[in-house]
Design a protein around this motif. Structure first.
Motif, PDB file in Angstrom:
ATOM      1  N   TYR A   1      64.863  36.707  40.968  1.00 49.82           N
ATOM      2  CA  TYR A   1      66.001  35.711  39.930  1.00 49.82           C
ATOM      3  C   TYR A   1      67.347  35.827  40.762  1.00 49.82           C
ATOM      4  CZ  TYR A   1      64.068  36.130  35.376  1.00 49.82           C
ATOM      5  OH  TYR A   1      63.846  35.939  34.296  1.00 49.82           O
ATOM      6  N   PRO A   2      68.292  34.580  41.011  1.00 46.17           N
ATOM      7  CA  PRO A   2      69.150  34.875  42.651  1.00 46.17           C
ATOM      8  C   PRO A   2      70.206  35.561  41.163  1.00 46.17           C
ATOM      9  CG  PRO A   2      68.660  32.238  41.195  1.00 46.17           C
ATOM     10  CD  PRO A   2      67.554  33.709  40.918  1.00 46.17           C
ATOM     11  N   MET A   3      71.626  35.765  41.699  1.00 47.43           N
ATOM     12  CA  MET A   3      72.412  36.619  41.759  1.00 47.43           C
ATOM     13  C   MET A   3      73.634  35.728  41.638  1.00 47.43           C
ATOM     14  SD  MET A   3      70.587  38.636  39.301  1.00 47.43           S
ATOM     15  CE  MET A   3      72.172  39.790  38.851  1.00 47.43           C
ATOM     16  N   SER A   4      75.260  36.571  40.171  1.00 51.12           N
ATOM     17  CA  SER A   4      75.842  35.378  40.607  1.00 51.12           C
ATOM     18  C   SER A   4      77.049  36.741  40.447  1.00 51.12           C
ATOM     19  CB  SER A   4      76.389  33.977  39.791  1.00 51.12           C
ATOM     20  OG  SER A   4      75.853  33.204  40.610  1.00 51.12           O
ATOM     21  N   TRP A   5      78.341  36.120  41.128  1.00 56.31           N
ATOM     22  CA  TRP A   5      79.411  36.935  40.572  1.00 56.31           C
ATOM     23  C   TRP A   5      80.448  36.479  40.014  1.00 56.31           C
ATOM     24  CZ3 TRP A   5      80.036  42.523  40.733  1.00 56.31           C
ATOM     25  CH2 TRP A   5      78.725  43.147  41.591  1.00 56.31           C
ATOM     26  N   VAL A   6      81.434  36.448  38.770  1.00 55.94           N
ATOM     27  CA  VAL A   6      82.146  35.402  38.168  1.00 55.94           C
ATOM     28  C   VAL A   6      83.105  36.968  37.665  1.00 55.94           C
ATOM     29  CG1 VAL A   6      82.127  34.433  36.165  1.00 55.94           C
ATOM     30  CG2 VAL A   6      79.602  34.389  36.835  1.00 55.94           C
ATOM     31  N   ARG A   7      84.386  35.970  37.093  1.00 59.08           N
ATOM     32  CA  ARG A   7      85.592  37.077  37.048  1.00 59.08           C
ATOM     33  C   ARG A   7      86.341  36.948  36.546  1.00 59.08           C
ATOM     34  NH1 ARG A   7      89.842  36.420  43.129  1.00 59.08           N
ATOM     35  NH2 ARG A   7      89.198  33.960  42.584  1.00 59.08           N
ATOM     36  N   GLN A   8      87.062  36.948  35.558  1.00 61.09           N
ATOM     37  CA  GLN A   8      88.209  36.624  34.677  1.00 61.09           C
ATOM     38  C   GLN A   8      89.518  37.776  34.336  1.00 61.09           C
ATOM     39  OE1 GLN A   8      86.004  36.625  30.379  1.00 61.09           O
ATOM     40  NE2 GLN A   8      87.641  35.139  30.169  1.00 61.09           N
ATOM     41  N   ALA A   9      90.422  35.949  34.237  1.00 64.18           N
ATOM     42  CA  ALA A   9      91.721  36.419  35.303  1.00 64.18           C
ATOM     43  C   ALA A   9      92.096  36.962  33.377  1.00 64.18           C
ATOM     44  CB  ALA A   9      92.707  36.055  35.680  1.00 64.18           C
ATOM     45  N   PRO A  10      93.108  38.228  33.489  1.00 60.96           N
ATOM     46  CA  PRO A  10      94.067  38.792  32.140  1.00 60.96           C
ATOM     47  C   PRO A  10      94.161  36.290  31.505  1.00 60.96           C
ATOM     48  CG  PRO A  10      94.538  39.286  33.723  1.00 60.96           C
ATOM     49  CD  PRO A  10      93.721  38.992  34.263  1.00 60.96           C
ATOM     50  N   GLY A  11      93.765  36.189  30.379  1.00 56.87           N
ATOM     51  CA  GLY A  11      94.581  35.372  29.523  1.00 56.87           C
ATOM     52  C   GLY A  11      93.982  33.858  29.995  1.00 56.87           C
ATOM     53  N   LYS A  12      92.508  34.211  30.925  1.00 63.37           N
ATOM     54  CA  LYS A  12      91.804  32.520  31.622  1.00 63.37           C
ATOM     55  C   LYS A  12      90.230  32.767  31.347  1.00 63.37           C
ATOM     56  CE  LYS A  12      95.518  32.441  35.773  1.00 63.37           C
ATOM     57  NZ  LYS A  12      95.735  31.837  36.482  1.00 63.37           N
ATOM     58  N   GLY A  13      90.068  31.865  31.644  1.00 63.42           N
ATOM     59  CA  GLY A  13      88.827  31.175  31.207  1.00 63.42           C
ATOM     60  C   GLY A  13      87.813  32.272  32.187  1.00 63.42           C
ATOM     61  N   ALA A  14      86.292  32.224  32.510  1.00 62.85           N
ATOM     62  CA  ALA A  14      85.188  32.830  34.174  1.00 62.85           C
ATOM     63  C   ALA A  14      85.385  31.740  34.449  1.00 62.85           C
ATOM     64  CB  ALA A  14      84.333  32.686  32.725  1.00 62.85           C
TER      65      ALA A  14
ATOM     66  N   ARG B   1      72.949  37.357  36.236  1.00 62.53           N
ATOM     67  CA  ARG B   1      71.464  36.954  36.248  1.00 62.53           C
ATOM     68  C   ARG B   1      71.624  35.247  35.639  1.00 62.53           C
ATOM     69  NH1 ARG B   1      65.986  38.563  33.760  1.00 62.53           N
ATOM     70  NH2 ARG B   1      66.406  36.644  32.426  1.00 62.53           N
ATOM     71  N   VAL B   2      71.495  34.688  37.119  1.00 68.86           N
ATOM     72  CA  VAL B   2      71.392  33.243  37.209  1.00 68.86           C
ATOM     73  C   VAL B   2      69.844  33.004  36.323  1.00 68.86           C
ATOM     74  CG1 VAL B   2      70.584  30.837  38.301  1.00 68.86           C
ATOM     75  CG2 VAL B   2      72.193  32.756  39.156  1.00 68.86           C
TER      76      VAL B   2
ATOM     77  N   ASN C   1      71.636  25.923  39.779  1.00 69.32           N
ATOM     78  CA  ASN C   1      72.695  26.130  39.730  1.00 69.32           C
ATOM     79  C   ASN C   1      72.814  27.536  39.870  1.00 69.32           C
ATOM     80  OD1 ASN C   1      75.111  25.837  37.888  1.00 69.32           O
ATOM     81  ND2 ASN C   1      73.900  24.939  36.824  1.00 69.32           N
ATOM     82  N   TYR C   2      74.053  28.218  40.525  1.00 66.61           N
ATOM     83  CA  TYR C   2      74.249  29.661  40.279  1.00 66.61           C
ATOM     84  C   TYR C   2      75.329  29.842  38.833  1.00 66.61           C
ATOM     85  CZ  TYR C   2      71.372  30.511  44.562  1.00 66.61           C
ATOM     86  OH  TYR C   2      71.092  30.479  45.563  1.00 66.61           O
ATOM     87  N   HIS C   3      75.985  28.596  38.607  1.00 69.61           N
ATOM     88  CA  HIS C   3      76.474  28.589  37.668  1.00 69.61           C
ATOM     89  C   HIS C   3      76.093  28.668  36.687  1.00 69.61           C
ATOM     90  CE1 HIS C   3      80.407  26.802  40.075  1.00 69.61           C
ATOM     91  NE2 HIS C   3      79.676  27.022  40.836  1.00 69.61           N
ATOM     92  N   ASP C   4      74.793  28.521  36.389  1.00 66.84           N
ATOM     93  CA  ASP C   4      74.472  28.628  34.600  1.00 66.84           C
ATOM     94  C   ASP C   4      73.624  30.234  34.691  1.00 66.84           C
ATOM     95  OD1 ASP C   4      71.433  27.606  33.224  1.00 66.84           O
ATOM     96  OD2 ASP C   4      72.522  28.502  32.487  1.00 66.84           O
TER      97      ASP C   4
END
Length: 122
Positions: free
Chosen positions: A31-44, A97-98, A105-108
């Motif tokens: 599996y490809p892998m991604s990093w995602v972040r979420q700031a306070p009060g904002k979307g991913a 995990r992608v 599509n690394y966003h999925d």
């Protein structure tokens, strides 16, 4: 599927952190892998992705040139080296995990961990 992130913390602007994510419960090197972040009060926000073998890496415009993603398939671990951090990098960082290695599509993503908090002070 389990994803366990570590390495977050409080750092001053201009500093560095190295995040780790250890995976279990699936064939990590498939599996490809991604990093995602979420700031306070904002979307991913998608941050970075890496292919199964690590030869292809992708970054959002906001982190390009400052962050480096890598993986060690023998350790089932993906890393995110973050340099020259700025306050806008503050947030909860997840590895994910992608869903498909075929789509490109690394966003999925289909699974993510609990996250590790990164706080950058000015």
């Amino acid at each position: 599927v389990q994803l366990l992130e570590s390495g977050g913390g409080l750092v001053q602007s201009g500093g560095s952190l190295n995040l780790s994510c250890t995976a279990s419960g699936f064939t990590f090197n498939a599996y490809p892998m991604s990093w995602v972040r979420q700031a306070p009060g904002k979307g991913a926000e998608w941050v970075s992705g890496i292919s199964t073998g690590g030869l292809r890496t992708l970054y959002s415009d906001s982190v390009e040139g400052r962050f480096t993603v890598s993986r060690d398939n023998a350790k089932s671990t993906v890393y995110l080296q973050m340099n020259n951090l700025v306050p806008d990098d503050t947030g909860l960082y997840y590895c994910a995990r992608v869903r498909s290695s075929w789509s490109g599509n690394y966003h999925d993503t289909d699974y993510r961990g609990q996250g590790t908090q990164v706080t950058v002070s000015s």
